[in-house]
Design a protein around this motif. Structure first.
Motif, PDB file in Angstrom:
ATOM      1  N   SER A  81       0.839  -1.189   0.000  1.00 38.18           N
ATOM      2  CA  SER A  81       0.000   0.000   0.000  1.00 38.18           C
ATOM      3  C   SER A  81       0.882   1.251   0.000  1.00 38.18           C
ATOM      4  CB  SER A  81      -0.928  -0.015   1.218  1.00 38.18           C
ATOM      5  OG  SER A  81      -1.899   1.007   1.116  1.00 38.18           O
ATOM      6  N   VAL A  82       0.259   2.412   0.177  1.00 39.02           N
ATOM      7  CA  VAL A  82       1.002   3.667   0.091  1.00 39.02           C
ATOM      8  C   VAL A  82       1.829   3.876   1.354  1.00 39.02           C
ATOM      9  CG1 VAL A  82      -0.705   4.716  -1.409  1.00 39.02           C
ATOM     10  CG2 VAL A  82      -0.940   4.970   1.063  1.00 39.02           C
ATOM     11  N   PRO A  83       2.972   4.575   1.256  1.00 46.72           N
ATOM     12  CA  PRO A  83       3.769   4.856   2.449  1.00 46.72           C
ATOM     13  C   PRO A  83       2.982   5.732   3.426  1.00 46.72           C
ATOM     14  CG  PRO A  83       5.001   5.332   0.434  1.00 46.72           C
ATOM     15  CD  PRO A  83       3.586   5.102   0.026  1.00 46.72           C
ATOM     16  N   LEU A  84       3.244   5.542   4.698  1.00 44.11           N
ATOM     17  CA  LEU A  84       2.627   6.394   5.705  1.00 44.11           C
ATOM     18  C   LEU A  84       3.285   7.765   5.682  1.00 44.11           C
ATOM     19  CD1 LEU A  84       2.382   3.812   8.636  1.00 44.11           C
ATOM     20  CD2 LEU A  84       0.477   4.733   7.290  1.00 44.11           C
ATOM     21  N   ASP A  85       2.463   8.811   5.744  1.00 46.51           N
ATOM     22  CA  ASP A  85       3.011  10.163   5.786  1.00 46.51           C
ATOM     23  C   ASP A  85       2.948  10.689   7.221  1.00 46.51           C
ATOM     24  OD1 ASP A  85       0.338  10.544   6.190  1.00 46.51           O
ATOM     25  OD2 ASP A  85      -0.015  11.710   4.371  1.00 46.51           O
ATOM     26  N   ASP A  86       3.452  11.909   7.417  1.00 47.70           N
ATOM     27  CA  ASP A  86       3.391  12.559   8.732  1.00 47.70           C
ATOM     28  C   ASP A  86       3.830  11.589   9.826  1.00 47.70           C
ATOM     29  OD1 ASP A  86       2.889  14.496  10.640  1.00 47.70           O
ATOM     30  OD2 ASP A  86       0.746  14.036  10.791  1.00 47.70           O
ATOM     31  N   ILE A  87       5.014  11.006   9.644  1.00 45.23           N
ATOM     32  CA  ILE A  87       5.427   9.900  10.519  1.00 45.23           C
ATOM     33  C   ILE A  87       5.598  10.316  11.979  1.00 45.23           C
ATOM     34  CG2 ILE A  87       6.490   8.647   8.607  1.00 45.23           C
ATOM     35  CD1 ILE A  87       9.198   9.462   9.641  1.00 45.23           C
ATOM     36  N   ASP A  88       5.808  11.600  12.242  1.00 46.99           N
ATOM     37  CA  ASP A  88       5.943  12.030  13.642  1.00 46.99           C
ATOM     38  C   ASP A  88       4.669  11.762  14.432  1.00 46.99           C
ATOM     39  OD1 ASP A  88       8.502  12.869  13.159  1.00 46.99           O
ATOM     40  OD2 ASP A  88       7.978  14.976  12.875  1.00 46.99           O
ATOM     41  N   ASN A  89       3.545  11.702  13.733  1.00 54.99           N
ATOM     42  CA  ASN A  89       2.262  11.465  14.401  1.00 54.99           C
ATOM     43  C   ASN A  89       1.765  10.038  14.226  1.00 54.99           C
ATOM     44  OD1 ASN A  89       1.796  14.127  15.494  1.00 54.99           O
ATOM     45  ND2 ASN A  89       1.468  14.816  13.379  1.00 54.99           N
ATOM     46  N   ARG A  90       2.641   9.177  13.763  1.00 53.56           N
ATOM     47  CA  ARG A  90       2.291   7.763  13.626  1.00 53.56           C
ATOM     48  C   ARG A  90       2.780   7.000  14.852  1.00 53.56           C
ATOM     49  NH1 ARG A  90      -1.677   8.220  10.031  1.00 53.56           N
ATOM     50  NH2 ARG A  90      -0.978   9.079   8.029  1.00 53.56           N
ATOM     51  N   PHE A  91       2.459   5.707  14.881  1.00 52.98           N
ATOM     52  CA  PHE A  91       2.838   4.881  16.019  1.00 52.98           C
ATOM     53  C   PHE A  91       3.702   3.717  15.560  1.00 52.98           C
ATOM     54  CE2 PHE A  91      -1.027   7.053  17.212  1.00 52.98           C
ATOM     55  CZ  PHE A  91      -0.742   7.490  18.505  1.00 52.98           C
ATOM     56  N   VAL A  92       4.509   3.209  16.480  1.00 49.50           N
ATOM     57  CA  VAL A  92       5.359   2.055  16.208  1.00 49.50           C
ATOM     58  C   VAL A  92       4.980   0.937  17.178  1.00 49.50           C
ATOM     59  CG1 VAL A  92       7.704   1.127  16.220  1.00 49.50           C
ATOM     60  CG2 VAL A  92       7.269   3.414  15.286  1.00 49.50           C
ATOM     61  N   GLY A 103      10.379  -2.868  14.825  1.00 47.35           N
ATOM     62  CA  GLY A 103       9.214  -2.021  14.959  1.00 47.35           C
ATOM     63  C   GLY A 103       8.426  -1.971  13.662  1.00 47.35           C
ATOM     64  N   PHE A 104       7.106  -1.959  13.780  1.00 46.26           N
ATOM     65  CA  PHE A 104       6.230  -1.800  12.627  1.00 46.26           C
ATOM     66  C   PHE A 104       5.485  -0.479  12.780  1.00 46.26           C
ATOM     67  CE2 PHE A 104       6.506  -6.507  12.816  1.00 46.26           C
ATOM     68  CZ  PHE A 104       7.059  -6.719  11.564  1.00 46.26           C
ATOM     69  N   MET A 105       5.720   0.438  11.831  1.00 43.97           N
ATOM     70  CA  MET A 105       5.025   1.722  11.862  1.00 43.97           C
ATOM     71  C   MET A 105       3.610   1.537  11.335  1.00 43.97           C
ATOM     72  SD  MET A 105       5.898   5.239   9.804  1.00 43.97           S
ATOM     73  CE  MET A 105       7.614   5.206  10.279  1.00 43.97           C
ATOM     74  N   VAL A 106       2.637   2.059  12.092  1.00 35.56           N
ATOM     75  CA  VAL A 106       1.232   1.973  11.699  1.00 35.56           C
ATOM     76  C   VAL A 106       0.608   3.357  11.801  1.00 35.56           C
ATOM     77  CG1 VAL A 106       1.082  -0.412  12.477  1.00 35.56           C
ATOM     78  CG2 VAL A 106       0.413   1.431  14.038  1.00 35.56           C
TER      79      VAL A 106
END
Length: 313
Positions: A81-92, A103-106
């Motif tokens: 799927s598409v890469p996650l953007d705004d990674i500072d507000n994502r979770f690991v 770690g898996f970024m979600v």
């Protein structure tokens, strides 16, 4: 967010009762995904990441956590799927698979739910081979996809499947012996059967514990003498319909199968799983995935089985 895992040790009592707890999360869209809480160490806001030159694009960087450096993979990218953007507000989601921490970024984390493995279903036939689903379930009428993490890690990190077969094959006659392989992951089954192919032993594959128990009962109903022929059962622990712990317990209660040799082979590594292996009556626990370790365990068992039943005459 780490509070979502408070009391995780109490959840270990679910193992062996054909139950599990799923951590639910979303990636870049509305689709809900799940991961077994047993594999999760903690959930954190995405920390600062250091990019690695020439790394797989799925690896968004490395992070230093509690004195340990871990790779952080974009799980959305990993499943196409598409890469996650705004990674500072994502979770690991920090996990332990195959004796490694990563770690898996979600996109976002939803909640933890308690479920019975019987409510976790295999994906529709034909879907598993071409997708990253290893199982599906429903929560509040919403479809939850459980990702084949073994497939993700194999594609991103790679894994050797070659074994030191020469030393392992000495004195081994596998022509009269058979192995039952049980795993819901297509990739994990391929990793196991690749080792068995190199050892020259035949095998039957099943996708979960329920299929495996049905297969064993079918062989018995056909009049096959299982003990001299079936050298061992190699089973994953996490599987839809019936997990590996419950399968082992069922085998131990099944007339004529009580003494079948069972290896639980799982990415659920740790002391607890070794303890549970003994509790349910399995003969051995092996963490995934070290091909030479698996090959040695299998070849050792084949030799003992060969001697026990006079198959080397």
């Amino acid at each position: 967010m780490t509070s979502i895992l408070d009391g995780v040790d109490l959840r270990t009592q679910l193992a062996g009762a054909n139950r599990l707890e799923l951590l639910l999360f979303r990636l870049s869209g509305k689709q809900l995904f799940g991961i077994n809480v047993f594999k999760v160490q903690e959930v954190i806001q995405c920390p600062p990441l250091t990019k690695i030159p020439k790394a797989n694009p799925v690896v968004r960087g490395i992070a230093n956590m509690r004195g340990k450096t871990i790779s952080v993979m974009d799980l959305s990218m990993a499943i196409g799927s598409v890469p996650l953007d705004d990674i500072d507000n994502r979770f690991v989601i920090v996990t332990e698979y195959n004796c490694n921490t990563q770690g898996f970024m979600v996109g976002s984390v939803d909640r933890i739910i308690n479920m019975n493995w019987e409510d976790i279903k295999p994906p529709p036939k034909g879907a598993a081979a071409s997708s990253y689903m290893t199982a599906v379930t429903q929560v509040d009428k919403e479809l939850v996809e459980i990702i084949d993490v073994e497939k993700v890690m194999s594609e991103v990190l790679g894994a050797s499947e070659l074994i030191d077969s020469q030393s392992l094959l000495e004195g081994l006659d596998s022509s009269k012996q058979h192995i039952l392989v049980v795993d819901d992951s297509v990739v994990a089954r391929h990793q196991v059967t690749s080792v068995l192919d190199q050892l020259g032993v035949t095998y039957t594959e099943c996708r979960n514990g329920r299929e495996a128990l049905d297969q064993l009962r079918l062989w018995a109903s056909e009049g096959r003498d299982l003990l001299p022929w079936l050298a061992l059962v190699i089973s994953d622990i996490e599987m839809p319909s019936m997990d590996g712990y419950s399968l082992t317990s069922a085998i131990r209660k099944e007339p004529g199968m009580e003494s079948l040799y069972v290896i639980l082979h799982s990415s659920l590594s740790g002391v607890f799983n070794e303890s549970m292996t003994s509790k349910v009556g399995a003969n051995q626990f092996l963490p995934k995935y070290e091909p030479n370790v698996l090959a040695k365990a299998v070849s050792d068992r084949l030799r003992v089985h060969q001697q026990e039943h006079g198959l080397d005459d």
